[in-house]
Write a protein that holds these residues in place. Structure first.
Motif, mmCIF file in Angstrom:
data_model
loop_
_atom_site.group_PDB
_atom_site.id
_atom_site.type_symbol
_atom_site.label_atom_id
_atom_site.label_comp_id
_atom_site.label_asym_id
_atom_site.label_seq_id
_atom_site.Cartn_x
_atom_site.Cartn_y
_atom_site.Cartn_z
ATOM 1 N N ILE A 577 0.845 -1.190 0.000
ATOM 2 C CA ILE A 577 0.000 0.000 0.000
ATOM 3 C C ILE A 577 0.884 1.244 0.000
ATOM 4 C CG2 ILE A 577 -1.875 -1.192 1.185
ATOM 5 C CD1 ILE A 577 -1.100 0.459 3.681
ATOM 6 N N LEU A 578 0.377 2.295 -0.597
ATOM 7 C CA LEU A 578 1.114 3.537 -0.723
ATOM 8 C C LEU A 578 0.920 4.387 0.529
ATOM 9 C CD1 LEU A 578 2.761 5.590 -2.314
ATOM 10 C CD2 LEU A 578 0.687 6.241 -3.534
ATOM 11 N N THR A 579 2.037 4.747 1.160
ATOM 12 C CA THR A 579 2.015 5.531 2.389
ATOM 13 C C THR A 579 2.760 6.842 2.163
ATOM 14 O OG1 THR A 579 2.010 3.502 3.703
ATOM 15 C CG2 THR A 579 2.565 5.544 4.840
ATOM 16 N N LEU A 580 2.151 7.942 2.538
ATOM 17 C CA LEU A 580 2.731 9.264 2.336
ATOM 18 C C LEU A 580 2.947 9.942 3.683
ATOM 19 C CD1 LEU A 580 3.454 11.638 0.355
ATOM 20 C CD2 LEU A 580 1.069 12.382 0.615
ATOM 21 N N PHE A 581 4.131 10.545 3.852
ATOM 22 C CA PHE A 581 4.417 11.364 5.025
ATOM 23 C C PHE A 581 4.602 12.806 4.571
ATOM 24 C CE2 PHE A 581 5.523 7.145 6.348
ATOM 25 C CZ PHE A 581 5.192 7.096 7.700
ATOM 26 N N VAL A 582 4.004 13.739 5.297
ATOM 27 C CA VAL A 582 4.105 15.153 4.939
ATOM 28 C C VAL A 582 4.705 15.938 6.100
ATOM 29 C CG1 VAL A 582 2.284 15.208 3.201
ATOM 30 C CG2 VAL A 582 1.677 15.493 5.596
ATOM 31 N N GLN A 583 5.698 16.747 5.764
ATOM 32 C CA GLN A 583 6.261 17.699 6.714
ATOM 33 C C GLN A 583 5.558 19.025 6.477
ATOM 34 O OE1 GLN A 583 10.422 18.444 6.177
ATOM 35 N NE2 GLN A 583 10.546 19.971 7.801
ATOM 36 N N LEU A 584 4.814 19.476 7.470
ATOM 37 C CA LEU A 584 3.990 20.669 7.312
ATOM 38 C C LEU A 584 4.746 21.931 7.715
ATOM 39 C CD1 LEU A 584 0.681 19.236 8.783
ATOM 40 C CD2 LEU A 584 1.306 19.467 6.381
ATOM 41 N N LYS A 585 4.303 23.049 7.197
ATOM 42 C CA LYS A 585 4.885 24.323 7.581
ATOM 43 C C LYS A 585 4.486 24.658 9.014
ATOM 44 C CE LYS A 585 5.018 26.092 2.853
ATOM 45 N NZ LYS A 585 4.498 27.082 1.893
ATOM 46 N N ALA A 586 5.247 25.555 9.630
ATOM 47 C CA ALA A 586 5.017 25.925 11.026
ATOM 48 C C ALA A 586 3.574 26.391 11.232
ATOM 49 C CB ALA A 586 5.991 27.018 11.442
ATOM 50 N N GLY A 587 2.955 25.869 12.267
ATOM 51 C CA GLY A 587 1.598 26.261 12.610
ATOM 52 C C GLY A 587 0.505 25.493 11.908
ATOM 53 N N GLU A 588 0.858 24.616 10.959
ATOM 54 C CA GLU A 588 -0.146 23.843 10.229
ATOM 55 C C GLU A 588 -0.341 22.459 10.861
ATOM 56 O OE1 GLU A 588 -1.922 25.230 8.099
ATOM 57 O OE2 GLU A 588 -0.750 26.987 7.514
ATOM 58 N N HIS A 589 -1.510 21.867 10.603
ATOM 59 C CA HIS A 589 -1.839 20.562 11.180
ATOM 60 C C HIS A 589 -2.452 19.677 10.099
ATOM 61 C CE1 HIS A 589 -1.087 22.087 15.256
ATOM 62 N NE2 HIS A 589 -1.775 23.169 14.884
ATOM 63 N N LEU A 590 -2.178 18.398 10.192
ATOM 64 C CA LEU A 590 -2.722 17.442 9.230
ATOM 65 C C LEU A 590 -4.083 16.963 9.725
ATOM 66 C CD1 LEU A 590 -2.210 15.830 6.614
ATOM 67 C CD2 LEU A 590 -1.272 14.001 8.054
ATOM 68 N N ASP A 591 -5.138 17.602 9.254
ATOM 69 C CA ASP A 591 -6.486 17.172 9.609
ATOM 70 C C ASP A 591 -7.111 16.434 8.432
ATOM 71 O OD1 ASP A 591 -7.117 19.171 7.774
ATOM 72 O OD2 ASP A 591 -7.670 20.629 9.320
ATOM 73 N N GLU A 592 -8.327 16.011 8.604
ATOM 74 C CA GLU A 592 -8.999 15.224 7.554
ATOM 75 C C GLU A 592 -9.228 16.051 6.289
ATOM 76 O OE1 GLU A 592 -9.469 11.977 7.599
ATOM 77 O OE2 GLU A 592 -8.448 12.031 9.537
ATOM 78 N N ASN A 593 -9.436 17.345 6.454
ATOM 79 C CA ASN A 593 -9.631 18.195 5.269
ATOM 80 C C ASN A 593 -8.364 18.264 4.419
ATOM 81 O OD1 ASN A 593 -12.299 18.818 5.865
ATOM 82 N ND2 ASN A 593 -11.749 20.619 7.097
ATOM 83 N N LEU A 594 -7.209 18.409 5.080
ATOM 84 C CA LEU A 594 -5.953 18.468 4.333
ATOM 85 C C LEU A 594 -5.659 17.120 3.675
ATOM 86 C CD1 LEU A 594 -3.479 19.942 3.385
ATOM 87 C CD2 LEU A 594 -2.388 19.502 5.597
#
Length: 666
Positions: A577-594
């Motif tokens: 399965i394809l798995t993606l990791f994201v490094q977000l900019k300062a102050g951002e959060h990985l929510d369901e919308n993103l």
């Protein structure tokens, strides 16, 4: 803020002017060849001639670039007996009668302009130094005498655990002037990782520094140096450069320790002696950054390195005497070796030590303006970071002397071409280059007489029969496949240190008969350009469809909230399965919308196969110390497999973060 033109530039954003073409070294080289009866009109016809007439081409490069040394009457030699069962391209011995010296070629311009600037140095602390050609030669002379007194002879190994400093260049030149072998790595490597490298090649002398600064933080190195010297029984003396003013006495204090200033004051400068050695004798030992087993010690030859670097610098990058050449690199990356060789073309080395974004994003462009840089070398990741930070150098700097920007380390996306032409300089030769530690040079590179196409490297390097193979080993155009080179070239490595040829053969030559396999996933365009999709060994195979990771990063990294990303596959329920990791900019959060936005973007701009089944946040993307993403290490961590060479990573702690995330999700 980036110019609004960035999304509207043409497919061909740069075409050299007739004046630029006429003034180029490459045009002069073509005229030189045509005087001998050839009819070469452009780069494609020159490349075809250089491959069809490989022997003549490299002889002409030797002459045109004024290589110093005895050439000999024979360009090709016999294959080494124990390797004759392997393919002929891999067996070719170049210039078997030639005798030359690397340092002699790099210091040749000192006799013409002794008071000219050989090195222009600056660091993030604001310290600046300019070293003349004569001063550089004087340092090399003194260090040569010290090395000889310490028993260094032809074929011995000397190691540098150093930042990119003028002192590092001088130590390397003194080493190679004796016919000895230079190997180096940067001080951000941990002692264990350095021992993994240097321990295999057993250096006689170690150069190091007492500390360095990066991103505003100072790192003291004396305890590391002492630990390293103790772990390398082959080292008979260590020379430490007091790069940081610490106010502390040395921790060494033994008869087998010297400090740089004492060495310089202990001898009188005199003419540098150059021991000429065989074209195919070892010069540099570089290290692979793979994550399985010990790093491979890739051994590069004196003549192959000189001849190929002169070709790349003068013909492809149009470096001319008096040019100012900058490349942001560390001593643990092959681009350091590539950079310092520019001295052989009469260029000034412009060096920066520190973080390229500290104290502000303008720091490298301030140096480029101040030092009147003509070639600016960097990584695709740096350009992406500038673009993401919305910094536009052209708003603050005229950069009138800048002719060329070279980018390497990872694929340069089309949007980054847009960024460069809209926000750095519209009349610039943007050369996305690709090669590697394996050859200490480039397979694919730019040239100053052809158009630049958006999103493409300009084409194969001269003298190298580079093409794309499909899975059946057939040449293809317009299809993705493996980057290969189907002929011999002088800068093929001598092999791996203490290898009988088996490991070297299996790494590069085993898959295709008589062709070098580089391991890049690429496509050749109809007009000869190359589009890179990433490493072929990092390809994802989802439902039988091959996916290049660069396709994913190109889309995800453009998103406003994302700083960087990395993808790999993991085994779940018997399926990949394809798995993606994201490094977000300062102050951002990985929510369901993103997450939903990421999936929609990949589905819309790529395909449903590119949509990850899992998306996780990560504090940093795992990468090598030269900034290359390490998808293989990520895949091993995802699948709870051991990672044998953590020292290859700049930030190995993020793999623990990956394991913890996967474990908590189960």
């Amino acid at each position: 803020m980036p110019n609004s033109r960035t999304d509207h530039l043409p497919h061909q954003p740069w075409q050299p002017s007739q004046q630029r073409v006429q003034d180029s070294n490459l045009k002069q080289f073509i005229q030189h060849i045509n005087m001998q009866g050839e009819i070469i009109t452009d780069y494609p016809s020159l490349h075809a001639w250089s491959v069809a007439n490989s022997k003549e081409f490299w002889l002409e490069v030797w002459q045109f670039c004024d290589v110093i040394g005895f050439q000999g009457n024979c360009i090709f030699g016999e294959g080494i007996a124990k390797w004759q069962r392997f393919c002929s391209s891999r067996d070719t011995i170049w210039f078997p009668q030639s005798q030359l010296n690397y340092a002699e070629n790099l210091l040749s311009y000192a006799f013409q302009t002794p008071d000219g600037i050989a090195i222009w140095f600056k660091n993030e602390r604001g310290q600046t130094r300019k070293v003349t050609w004569q001063a550089l030669c004087d340092q090399v002379s003194i260090l040569q005498q010290w090395l000889k007194q310490n028993g260094v002879e032809r074929g011995d190994v000397v190691a540098g655990y150093l930042p990119h400093l003028p002192e590092t260049v001088a130590a390397m030149l003194a080493t190679t002037s004796l016919g000895a072998i230079w190997t180096s790595t940067s001080p951000d490597f941990g002692v264990e990782s350095v021992v993994e490298r240097f321990g295999q090649v057993q250096p006689k002398i170690l150069f190091c520094c007492n500390g360095y600064t990066f991103n505003g933080q100072s790192y003291l190195m004396e305890s590391h140096n002492a630990e390293l010297a103790a772990a390398l029984p082959s080292v008979t003396n260590t020379c430490q450069i007091d790069y940081l003013q610490t106010g502390q006495d040395s921790l060494f204090g033994s008869e087998h320790f010297s400090d740089w200033e004492s060495v310089l004051s202990g001898y009188l400068a005199r003419g540098v002696e150059f021991e000429r050695i065989g074209f195919n004798d070892p010069l540099f030992i570089l290290y692979s950054s793979g994550t399985t087993g010990q790093p491979k010690c890739i051994t590069h030859t004196v003549g192959g390195t000189i001849l190929n670097h002169l070709k790349e610098h003068q013909l492809h990058c149009d470096i001319q005497p008096g040019d100012r050449v900058f490349y942001y690199t560390t001593c643990g990356w092959m681009m350091w070796n590539w950079h310092v060789s520019a001295l052989a073309s009469g260029a000034t080395l412009v060096i920066y030590d520190g973080s390229p974004m500290t104290p502000m994003p303008s720091v490298l462009w301030e140096l480029a303006q101040e030092a009147q840089v003509t070639l600016f070398g960097t990584s695709a990741k740096y350009l992406q970071t500038l673009q993401s930070s919305q910094f536009s150098p052209s708003q603050y700097f005229s950069l009138t002397t800048l002719k060329t920007i070279c980018s390497t380390g990872s694929p340069l996306y089309p949007e980054q071409y847009d960024y460069v032409y809209a926000n750095i300089k519209p009349d610039i030769h943007l050369a996305s280059i690709s090669g590697g530690t394996d050859i200490c040079g480039c397979f694919v590179i730019g040239n100053p007489i052809s158009a630049v196409y958006r999103g493409e490297c300009q084409g194969p390097a001269l003298g190298m029969d580079v093409c794309v193979f499909n899975s059946q080993g057939e040449r293809v155009v317009g299809e993705r496949g493996e980057l290969v080179c189907c002929n011999s070239f002088p800068n093929q490595p001598l092999g791996f240190w203490h290898d009988d040829g088996e490991r070297y053969h299996s790494t590069y030559w085993q898959r295709y008969e008589n062709a070098w396999l580089q391991g890049d996933d690429v496509m050749q365009t109809e007009h000869g350009g190359m589009v890179f999709f990433g490493r072929s060994d990092a390809q994802l195979n989802v439902g039988g469809v091959r996916i290049g990771t660069a396709e994913i990063y190109r889309q995800v990294n453009k998103m406003r909230k994302v700083h960087d990303s990395i993808a790999a596959s993991r085994l779940r329920g018997g399926h990949e399965i394809l798995t993606l990791f994201v490094q977000l900019k300062a102050g951002e959060h990985l929510d369901e919308n993103l997450k939903a936005d990421i999936k929609l973007r990949l589905k819309t701009h790529c395909s449903p196969r590119h949509v990850p089944q899992e998306i996780y946040p990560i504090s940093d993307t795992p990468k090598t110390r030269s900034g290359k993403l390490m998808e293989i290490a990520l895949k091993q961590a995802l699948n709870q497999q051991p990672i044998a060479n953590l020292g290859a990573l700049a930030n190995p702690q993020v793999l623990d973060e990956v394991r913890a995330l996967i474990k908590s999700s189960q």
